[in-house]
Design a protein around this motif. Structure first.
Motif, PDB file in Angstrom:
ATOM      1  N   CYS A1022       0.861  -1.270  -0.034  1.00  0.00           N
ATOM      2  CA  CYS A1022      -0.073   0.062   0.116  1.00  0.00           C
ATOM      3  C   CYS A1022       0.841   1.119   0.226  1.00  0.00           C
ATOM      4  CB  CYS A1022      -0.751   0.022   1.322  1.00  0.00           C
ATOM      5  SG  CYS A1022      -1.777   1.587   1.550  1.00  0.00           S
ATOM      6  N   VAL A1023       0.975   1.772  -1.069  1.00  0.00           N
ATOM      7  CA  VAL A1023       2.108   2.889  -1.336  1.00  0.00           C
ATOM      8  C   VAL A1023       1.377   4.165  -1.340  1.00  0.00           C
ATOM      9  CG1 VAL A1023       3.756   3.744  -2.853  1.00  0.00           C
ATOM     10  CG2 VAL A1023       3.357   1.433  -2.804  1.00  0.00           C
ATOM     11  N   VAL A1024       1.975   5.197  -0.360  1.00  0.00           N
ATOM     12  CA  VAL A1024       1.431   6.563  -0.530  1.00  0.00           C
ATOM     13  C   VAL A1024       2.341   7.237  -1.270  1.00  0.00           C
ATOM     14  CG1 VAL A1024       0.913   8.662   1.249  1.00  0.00           C
ATOM     15  CG2 VAL A1024       1.135   6.207   2.101  1.00  0.00           C
ATOM     16  N   VAL A1025       1.522   7.886  -2.448  1.00  0.00           N
ATOM     17  CA  VAL A1025       2.191   8.819  -3.161  1.00  0.00           C
ATOM     18  C   VAL A1025       2.419  10.106  -2.787  1.00  0.00           C
ATOM     19  CG1 VAL A1025       1.951   9.683  -5.498  1.00  0.00           C
ATOM     20  CG2 VAL A1025       1.405   7.313  -5.112  1.00  0.00           C
ATOM     21  N   ALA A1026       3.473  10.844  -2.730  1.00  0.00           N
ATOM     22  CA  ALA A1026       3.868  12.003  -1.839  1.00  0.00           C
ATOM     23  C   ALA A1026       4.869  12.643  -2.451  1.00  0.00           C
ATOM     24  CB  ALA A1026       3.844  11.588  -0.414  1.00  0.00           C
ATOM     25  N   GLU A1027       5.139  13.968  -2.174  1.00  0.00           N
ATOM     26  CA  GLU A1027       6.248  14.774  -2.539  1.00  0.00           C
ATOM     27  C   GLU A1027       6.828  15.419  -1.575  1.00  0.00           C
ATOM     28  OE1 GLU A1027       5.430  17.441  -6.164  1.00  0.00           O
ATOM     29  OE2 GLU A1027       4.611  15.566  -7.260  1.00  0.00           O
ATOM     30  N   GLU A1028       6.764  14.701  -0.401  1.00  0.00           N
ATOM     31  CA  GLU A1028       7.341  15.281   0.909  1.00  0.00           C
ATOM     32  C   GLU A1028       7.930  14.337   1.874  1.00  0.00           C
ATOM     33  OE1 GLU A1028       3.935  15.814   3.688  1.00  0.00           O
ATOM     34  OE2 GLU A1028       2.595  15.173   2.047  1.00  0.00           O
ATOM     35  N   ARG A1029       8.384  14.722   3.110  1.00  0.00           N
ATOM     36  CA  ARG A1029       9.001  13.877   3.985  1.00  0.00           C
ATOM     37  C   ARG A1029       7.736  13.061   4.326  1.00  0.00           C
ATOM     38  NH1 ARG A1029       9.975  16.174   9.954  1.00  0.00           N
ATOM     39  NH2 ARG A1029      11.473  17.616   8.798  1.00  0.00           N
ATOM     40  N   PRO A1030       7.999  11.687   4.540  1.00  0.00           N
ATOM     41  CA  PRO A1030       7.119  10.688   4.908  1.00  0.00           C
ATOM     42  C   PRO A1030       6.291  11.082   6.136  1.00  0.00           C
ATOM     43  CG  PRO A1030       8.821   9.311   4.241  1.00  0.00           C
ATOM     44  CD  PRO A1030       9.232  10.648   4.350  1.00  0.00           C
ATOM     45  N   VAL A1052       2.465  -0.932   4.259  1.00  0.00           N
ATOM     46  CA  VAL A1052       2.338   0.287   4.296  1.00  0.00           C
ATOM     47  C   VAL A1052       3.735   1.062   3.785  1.00  0.00           C
ATOM     48  CG1 VAL A1052       1.709   2.594   5.046  1.00  0.00           C
ATOM     49  CG2 VAL A1052       0.237   0.617   5.552  1.00  0.00           C
ATOM     50  N   SER A1053       4.110   1.846   2.765  1.00  0.00           N
ATOM     51  CA  SER A1053       5.302   2.339   2.440  1.00  0.00           C
ATOM     52  C   SER A1053       5.071   3.717   1.806  1.00  0.00           C
ATOM     53  CB  SER A1053       6.254   1.347   1.670  1.00  0.00           C
ATOM     54  OG  SER A1053       5.605   1.278   0.042  1.00  0.00           O
ATOM     55  N   THR A1054       6.147   4.409   1.288  1.00  0.00           N
ATOM     56  CA  THR A1054       5.694   5.818   0.587  1.00  0.00           C
ATOM     57  C   THR A1054       6.505   5.739  -0.465  1.00  0.00           C
ATOM     58  OG1 THR A1054       7.607   6.901   1.549  1.00  0.00           O
ATOM     59  CG2 THR A1054       5.551   6.963   2.872  1.00  0.00           C
ATOM     60  N   SER A1055       6.121   6.821  -1.300  1.00  0.00           N
ATOM     61  CA  SER A1055       7.132   7.032  -2.368  1.00  0.00           C
ATOM     62  C   SER A1055       7.456   8.305  -2.447  1.00  0.00           C
ATOM     63  CB  SER A1055       5.993   7.033  -3.780  1.00  0.00           C
ATOM     64  OG  SER A1055       5.186   7.925  -3.955  1.00  0.00           O
ATOM     65  N   PHE A1056       8.371   8.844  -3.338  1.00  0.00           N
ATOM     66  CA  PHE A1056       8.782  10.335  -3.359  1.00  0.00           C
ATOM     67  C   PHE A1056       9.287  10.545  -4.779  1.00  0.00           C
ATOM     68  CE2 PHE A1056      12.496  13.153  -3.428  1.00  0.00           C
ATOM     69  CZ  PHE A1056      11.704  14.483  -2.854  1.00  0.00           C
ATOM     70  N   GLY A1057       8.610  11.855  -5.129  1.00  0.00           N
ATOM     71  CA  GLY A1057       8.742  12.192  -6.518  1.00  0.00           C
ATOM     72  C   GLY A1057       8.816  13.681  -6.256  1.00  0.00           C
ATOM     73  N   CYS A1058       9.252  14.389  -7.157  1.00  0.00           N
ATOM     74  CA  CYS A1058       9.062  16.089  -7.258  1.00  0.00           C
ATOM     75  C   CYS A1058       8.850  16.545  -8.747  1.00  0.00           C
ATOM     76  CB  CYS A1058      10.496  16.528  -6.603  1.00  0.00           C
ATOM     77  SG  CYS A1058      11.823  15.963  -7.540  1.00  0.00           S
ATOM     78  N   ARG A1059       9.203  17.808  -8.895  1.00  0.00           N
ATOM     79  CA  ARG A1059       8.854  18.321 -10.210  1.00  0.00           C
ATOM     80  C   ARG A1059       9.759  17.686 -11.277  1.00  0.00           C
ATOM     81  NH1 ARG A1059       4.384  19.683 -12.144  1.00  0.00           N
ATOM     82  NH2 ARG A1059       4.585  17.927 -11.374  1.00  0.00           N
ATOM     83  N   GLY A1185      15.228  20.135  -5.545  1.00  0.00           N
ATOM     84  CA  GLY A1185      14.803  21.204  -4.455  1.00  0.00           C
ATOM     85  C   GLY A1185      14.601  20.631  -3.135  1.00  0.00           C
ATOM     86  N   TYR A1186      15.037  19.330  -2.704  1.00  0.00           N
ATOM     87  CA  TYR A1186      14.541  18.858  -1.527  1.00  0.00           C
ATOM     88  C   TYR A1186      15.889  18.435  -0.721  1.00  0.00           C
ATOM     89  CZ  TYR A1186       9.611  18.413  -2.561  1.00  0.00           C
ATOM     90  OH  TYR A1186       8.518  18.449  -2.619  1.00  0.00           O
ATOM     91  N   LEU A1187      15.977  18.656   0.487  1.00  0.00           N
ATOM     92  CA  LEU A1187      16.951  18.293   1.563  1.00  0.00           C
ATOM     93  C   LEU A1187      16.568  16.980   1.988  1.00  0.00           C
ATOM     94  CD1 LEU A1187      17.450  21.275   3.451  1.00  0.00           C
ATOM     95  CD2 LEU A1187      18.934  20.490   1.905  1.00  0.00           C
ATOM     96  N   GLY A1188      18.036  16.038   1.827  1.00  0.00           N
ATOM     97  CA  GLY A1188      17.625  14.888   2.308  1.00  0.00           C
ATOM     98  C   GLY A1188      19.221  13.979   2.787  1.00  0.00           C
ATOM     99  N   PHE A1189      19.200  12.940   3.032  1.00  0.00           N
ATOM    100  CA  PHE A1189      20.640  12.341   3.243  1.00  0.00           C
ATOM    101  C   PHE A1189      20.271  10.861   2.780  1.00  0.00           C
ATOM    102  CE2 PHE A1189      18.685  12.113   7.307  1.00  0.00           C
ATOM    103  CZ  PHE A1189      18.798  10.777   7.655  1.00  0.00           C
ATOM    104  N   LEU A1190      21.550  10.189   2.496  1.00  0.00           N
ATOM    105  CA  LEU A1190      21.474   8.940   2.141  1.00  0.00           C
ATOM    106  C   LEU A1190      22.092   7.967   3.231  1.00  0.00           C
ATOM    107  CD1 LEU A1190      22.480   8.631  -1.657  1.00  0.00           C
ATOM    108  CD2 LEU A1190      20.568   7.520  -0.472  1.00  0.00           C
ATOM    109  N   ARG A1191      21.765   6.780   3.705  1.00  0.00           N
ATOM    110  CA  ARG A1191      22.212   6.270   4.619  1.00  0.00           C
ATOM    111  C   ARG A1191      22.613   4.589   4.137  1.00  0.00           C
ATOM    112  NH1 ARG A1191      20.784   3.727   9.124  1.00  0.00           N
ATOM    113  NH2 ARG A1191      22.168   3.445  10.545  1.00  0.00           N
TER     114      ARG A1191
END
Length: 1325
Positions: A1022-1030, A1052-1059, A1185-1191
């Motif tokens: 069940c994926v939440v489609v979003a363009e923001e922090r989960p 339940v998980s999320t996706s991430f996209g942007c423009r 245009g989003y701040l984040g980090f990889l780990r």
């Protein structure tokens, strides 16, 4: 024999255990305790002591001895003996006269009656409760005395009855309701004293609340009590031969006096029989009491000065007490003065407020003569504001025979009983002692004499000399009890027989208060006997006069300086207009916010005052306190008259008021907060450091010692799959191929709000429909290939057909959300703007919307004459096109994707045919989609991944999409989940708004849904489609709520996209057997980061539950063919693993550029083709245009690689720069929503450099102002920011877009244009 590691060699350690041992040896994350210290940049400023602050310079003080306690031959050996003596020698002598509310004598209790009735009470307590074998009360037991304030006679009889029976009376207030202010705490006291019996009067017993059966209910927090009425008529007569046992005073407990502490808890002070007797003797000597004197008592006779003079010492001296009830004083404030005249009383016991009221009520009463008074005892004479009452009273009544030397202030405390009292003298030439002290000096605990002309001084009067037989000294209020210097303020301590001995049942607190050994500076105790802390702050002045400047309980230490609550009350009351607040209806206390005490003032305003008056008075109070006390007030709140919790005698219940303030249920009608002026310990604003140059940083794939933060999904080139659609370059070709090979395969099913199928499309139906639309575009619309067409459709099948119709005709479609029929004025302009900005040559829609666009309402909102031609697809031509358009080059434009960002910007991105096909293939591989699959989609189909899943994926992969328009959920919240259950769907996509609708709308219905057969156990993803922090809290509560209906917690998980890239991550988890095959991804991992480090653009992992920790959930698995790197947004250099930076993405399905950006032309093309400033400078990246980090995690992917998790923190253009640090609105909003139960939603933004917090209130409007201090507190505590403006609005004012994101910039525009219609706006000063 052991190995070096201490493991016995012979024991065969399994590999598993050895591995465990090794991991235990590995250094762990920093332990919790480190995070309790604000240990890096954000150190709170510590107040540095002022080098010029006054310091005590005097010599060390000497303990002060009171006069010898005289030995008088006829003093009785105990108080009961005195009662017996007078009861038998002078039975007719009046002991107590009580008054009714008209001031008429109600009843005269003689010494004879007091003696016989007390005996009767004693006999009945001991012999008539319980059985002969098992009496309920034995000598030494504690008994509650519950008598109203207008019945001193019944109280006196009961009190002496207890003394005669040798049981211990515990006098308390009458509980008026089950949840009286403070009554619960009294219940705790009774419980801890083991009280099982309560003595009370007939009238009081009748007035107690009762249950329908006539039982007295158990009060909240009280033990179970037997109520026993002490009126004579209810009691048995003692037998002739029964006589109470009258002993000399000893160390047994005589009575317990209750005391309310600063925090509202109630303690019982134990007073022994010898202390009781000695106290009466000391008072008799100090006050010069003689037999048969008359004394008028206005004070509460159950405790303190009223009890000691009006019930105890009076009996020792056979005096006559005239008792004035509080209810009479309320009706006639002059009643006590009239009784002094009427009875020619020698002594009166009052508080300064009784003098104040008498002055207010005094209108030249002719017949007043106070010359009989030789002593006017002022019980609260130690209070700093009593001096003004005393002076004013003397001023008015001197002409009525009142002599100056008659006014005798005294100081007392529950622990030390009477601490000091001014002696009545016959010498009117000796003026009383005065001290005019510098307020500034006092805040440092130093005595500096000043001149009366100044405002910032405290004038104190002496409270006389130390009590006979006592020794007094002052010790430093904190730390070791060292003697003060002569010019230093300390806590007064007393060593005497006549004091309390302990807090009943609390040995630890007792030691601290009742067993203090004051030390000299060399560390030697000054006496072998313990002293008792009085709780009073003061000093011993010249001539042995005692001065009190405040109470330990009222002490507020703000930035290292001490302020007294009573002084601040006095200043507030002195502010003009004096009539603005009721005298005595004002509370001052401190609350701890951000590691320092902050002063809060709460006052009741008069009912007739206007808003204007209130603010004028409030600002004057702030100025007065600032200039006199040099301290800022954190919060000043005004409440309506008579709403503050009261103590039984009408004062304000301070701890209860503070409690209401902190929990947000005080309901003020005006609030003024000044955090800007009084919060001085914020961390210094951050100065940004210049970045290190690339040469010293970069070595191979390491950045300053860390692995470069980069990650990628699976490589598309290496995946061998039988993807038939791959051989076509264009989606229009895939559709034609499907229409030929599987014509009747259903691609789309649309559900209506009842969950039944409204419409469906097979491959061939879609193909034919698209053909007709293509004809219409060419013939009726006269469009050329490459023309732009706006598709304005509700979520459904028409939209899909129109999209493919455009592709068949060679036009470029743009999907646009139709205007809302109920809200045309605000939604139509957006439609118009997208149509214009996208340069659409024509607009396709349904008949219904066609009418709407040309309606009168539409004409009022936009200029309808400038619409491009509108085609209505409900009426299609019957013919097929001569040929279907085939693009010449896969890099040409397939469609435009327009979306309004959360900052209110309209941005359209260009999607080429190549990118569109690559996108569909990437999703097909990640989600394992093929024709036999069914996928449920509950998303808006207008932009981003929502559009791709709704319109494109089924055609590419051949799976069936069950389409559920999110708007239908408003009428039927269970629609989506019922459909998922009914169609046995394994994969479903939704938005946060859908998830929130289900969580809020179905929270209480899980049982009934279960009964309807709702079963989610087949759902794998069940994926939440979003363009923001989960939104971790929402996904968790959704998972928890529907776990009972079979939803797997990991589904339940999320996706991430942007423009720039509509989907970067998408994580369908594979549950069950499928986990071993192909594309299983590991579970999304959650990490906790330090919020303070984030503000400095740093990631610091902490343990769950650490202070300032913020949970972040990984945004899903990176899609195949996508590469990610984390770069510094300013320098564009690559960053290391676990460093915060901008997410850059490289993939075949990146958009190829902005079509237009409306509202900000400066967003240049570098969003789509940026290069790193060092390292790999060849690859072209798009900036998200989003701040984040990889780990890099410990988990492995299916192909054995370590799994790299991407954490999205927030959008750069949403982030707020405050104090040089970067804040994400959502973090502040989360704190604010937690601050009070009535805050349902919150949004923050900056205005100039102020932080504005808008909160939606779900509650009554009187709660609006409760939110202001709580919001300010929580943002200070958790984010070290001062809120500039708090705006309280109705539910639904904060605009939220279809993706469930807050439109903070729209809100800001509304705020600046004054369009929010707020309930309340508070500007913090």
């Amino acid at each position: 024999m052991e190995t070096g590691d201490g493991v016995p060699v012979s024991s065969r350690v399994s590999a598993k255990i050895q591995q465990l041992v090794n991991t235990l040896k590995r250094p762990k994350r920093p332990p919790l305790r480190e995070f309790f210290v604000d240990d890096f940049e954000e150190l709170l400023e510590v107040q540095q002591p002022d080098p010029n602050q006054p310091k005590p310079e005097g010599a060390q003080m000497l303990a002060m001895r009171g006069e010898q306690l005289g030995v008088v031959t006829n003093w009785p050996p105990s108080l009961e003996a005195a009662l017996q003596r007078w009861g038998t020698i002078s039975p007719k002598a009046p002991c107590l006269t009580t008054m009714d509310t008209n001031g008429k004598p109600l009843y005269i209790l003689t010494y004879g009656k007091l003696w016989t009735r007390s005996m009767k009470v004693a006999y009945n307590i001991l012999h008539k409760l319980g059985t002969k074998q098992e009496p309920m009360v034995r000598p030494g037991d504690r008994v509650a005395l519950v008598f109203p304030n207008n019945d001193p006679a019944a109280f006196m009889v009961a009190f002496y009855g207890c003394l005669l029976a040798e049981v211990v009376p515990v006098p308390i207030e009458v509980p008026l309701t089950r949840k009286d202010a403070g009554s619960q705490q009294i219940g705790f006291l009774l419980g801890s004293c083991g009280v099982t019996v309560a003595l009370t009067s007939d009238a009081c017993h009748k007035g107690l609340p009762k249950s329908p059966t006539g039982e007295i209910p158990q009060f909240k927090g009280w033990p179970k009590l037997l109520w026993f009425v002490t009126e004579s008529k209810h009691l048995s007569k003692p037998p002739r031969d029964w006589f109470p046992h009258i002993k000399d005073a000893n160390n047994d407990t005589a009575y317990i006096e209750y005391k309310t502490c600063k925090d509202g808890s109630v303690l019982g002070v134990t007073v022994t029989r010898i202390a009781l007797l000695t106290h009466c003797q000391a008072l008799t000597q100090a006050c010069g009491y003689t037999e048969a004197e008359t004394i008028v008592n206005v004070l509460d006779f159950k405790k303190d000065v009223g009890l000691w003079h009006g019930i105890l010492t009076s009996v020792m001296n056979m005096m006559h007490v005239i008792s004035i009830p509080y209810s009479l004083m309320k009706v006639n404030p002059l009643s006590w003065i009239q009784k002094v005249c009427q009875y020619k009383a020698k002594v009166a016991c009052v508080k300064s407020r009784d003098m104040h009221w008498a002055l207010v009520a005094h209108r030249d009463q002719r017949d007043i003569n106070l010359s009989s008074l030789r002593m006017l005892i002022v019980a609260d004479g130690a209070n700093p504001w009593s001096i003004s009452s005393c002076d004013a009273f003397l001023n008015v009544f001197q002409s009525k025979g009142l002599r100056q030397e008659v006014i005798c202030p005294c100081a007392s405390s529950p622990e030390a009983l009477t601490v000091a009292i001014r002696r009545p003298t016959d010498d009117s030439n000796q003026p009383p002692g005065r001290g005019v002290l510098s307020m500034h000096g006092l805040t440092f605990g130093v005595i500096r004499v000043d001149s009366e002309e100044k405002l910032s001084v405290l004038t104190v009067q002496d409270v006389g000399l130390v009590m006979p037989g006592a020794i007094m000294c002052a010790v430093k209020p904190d730390g070791i009890p060292q003697l003060c210097r002569t010019d230093e303020i300390g806590e007064l301590c007393v060593c005497a027989i006549a004091t309390g001995t302990s807090y009943y049942g609390l040995s630890g607190m007792t030691k601290n208060t009742f067993e203090v050994f004051p030390m000299t500076s060399s560390g030697a105790p000054i006496s072998e006997y313990p002293f008792i802390r009085t709780g009073l702050l003061g000093f011993i002045g010249p001539g042995g006069l005692v001065f009190v400047v405040g109470k330990m309980d009222g002490l507020m230490v703000v930035s290292g300086r001490r302020h007294n609550a009573d002084d601040i009350v006095a200043t507030a009351l002195a502010v003009e207009p004096m009539k603005f607040v009721y005298r005595g209806r004002i509370a001052v206390f401190s609350v701890t916010v951000l590691h320092d005490e902050r002063i809060v003032i709460v006052a009741e305003q008069r009912p007739d005052s206007t808003e204007e008056d209130s603010f004028q008075w409030m600002s004057r109070v702030l100025q007065a306190i600032d200039s006199i006390h040099q301290v800022g007030v954190y919060c000043l709140a005004l409440v309506p008259a008579n709403t503050l919790p009261k103590t039984p005698l009408g004062g304000i219940h301070l701890s209860e008021t503070k409690q209401l303030f902190l929990e947000g249920s005080l309901h003020p009608c005006n609030v003024l907060m000044c955090p800007h002026t009084c919060v001085t310990n914020l961390p210094k604003p951050r100065q940004k450091q210049p970045e290190i140059g690339p040469a010293s940083v970069m070595v191979g794939n390491l950045v300053s010692g860390k692995r470069i933060a980069q990650a990628s999904g699976r490589d598309l080139g290496q995946i061998e799959d039988n993807d038939q659609a791959r051989k076509f370059l264009f989606l229009s070709e895939v559709l034609q191929w499907r229409a030929q090979t599987t014509p009747d395969h259903v691609l789309y099913t649309l559900l209506n709000c009842r969950g039944t199928i409204a419409n469906s499309l097979t491959c061939v139906q879609l193909h034919k429909r698209a053909e007709k639309i293509a004809v219409m575009l060419m013939e009726r619309g006269h469009l050329q290939d490459g023309d732009h067409v706006a598709l304005v459709y509700p979520p459904g099948i028409d939209l899909i057909a129109a999209f493919y119709g455009c592709l068949y005709a060679g036009c470029v479609p743009i999907t646009v959300r139709p205007p809302h029929p109920q809200n045309i004025a605000t939604t139509l302009p957006t439609v118009k703007m997208i149509v214009e900005v996208s340069r659409s040559a024509c607009l396709m829609t349904t008949q219904l919307i066609c009418k709407l666009l040309r309606s009168r309402e539409a004409a009022a909102a936009v200029d309808v004459r400038t619409w491009p031609p509108i085609l209505d697809t409900d009426d299609l031509p019957k013919k097929r096109p001569a040929q279907i358009y085939k693009p010449s080059n896969p890099d040409t434009l397939a469609y435009l994707d327009f979306s309004v960002s959360t900052t209110g910007m309209l941005a359209g991105v260009k999607m080429s045919h190549a990118a569109t096909s690559a996108f569909c293939r990437s999703i097909k591989l990640q989600c394992e989609l093929y024709p036999s699959r069914e996928v449920a989609i509950c998303l808006d189909p207008y932009c981003g991944l929502g559009f791709v899943l709704w319109c494109l994926c089924s055609v590419y992969s051949g799976h069936q999409s069950i389409l559920i328009p999110p708007s239908e959920l408003e009428t039927n919240p269970a629609l989506w989940l019922l459909a998922v259950s009914q169609y046995k769907v394994r994969d479903t996509f939704c938005s946060y708004s859908v998830m929130e609708l289900c969580t809020k709308g179905l929270g209480s219905q899980t049982e009934s849904l279960k009964a309807r057969g709702l079963d989610l156990s087949r759902v794998r993803t069940c994926v939440v489609v979003a363009e923001e922090r989960p939104r971790i809290a929402l996904t968790q509560s959704f998972s928890k709520l529907f776990k009972d209906l079979g939803l797997h917690p990991r589904a339940v998980s999320t996706s991430f996209g942007c423009r720039v890239n509509l989907a970067i991550c998408l994580q369908p988890h594979r549950l069950g057997k499928l986990a071993d095959q192909g594309t299983s991804g590991p579970d999304p991992t959650t990490v906790y980061v330090d919020m303070r480090a984030l503000r400095h653009d740093r990631v610091r992992l902490v343990e769950r539950g650490s202070p300032h920790s913020l949970p972040l959930m990984e945004s899903g698995k990176i899609l195949p063919g996508v590469r990610i790197i984390i770069a510094n947004p300013e320098t564009k250099g690559p960053l290391g693993d676990s460093h915060l930076g901008e997410i850059w993405v490289h993939s075949a399905h990146n958009a190829s550029g902005y079509f237009t950006i409306y509202g900000d032309e400066s967003l240049q093309s570098d969003h789509f083709n940026s290069r790193l400033s060092f390292g790999d400078t060849q690859t072209i990246w798009a900036r998200t245009g989003y701040l984040g980090f990889l780990r890099r995690t410990e988990l492995t992917d299916a192909n054995g690689e370590r799994h790299d998790a991407l954490y999205v923190v927030g959008a750069l253009d949403e982030a707020m720069e405050l104090r040089g640090m970067r804040y994400h609105p959502i973090d502040i909003e989360t704190s604010v929503i937690r601050a009070h139960k009535s805050v349902t939603e919150c949004a923050v933004f900056t205005w100039t450099n102020l932080l504005v917090v808008v909160v939606e209130l779900d509650g009554s409007e009187q709660e609006a102002l409760d939110l202001v201090p709580l919001v300010t507190n929580v943002v200070l505590e958790e984010h070290y920011l001062i809120v500039g403006v708090v705006v309280v609005v109705d539910i639904g004012v904060i605009p939220i877009n279809s993706r469930g994101e807050k439109q903070r910039m729209h809100l800001r525009d509304g705020f600046l244009a004054d369009q929010l219609d707020p309930i309340y706006v508070a500007y913090n000063m």
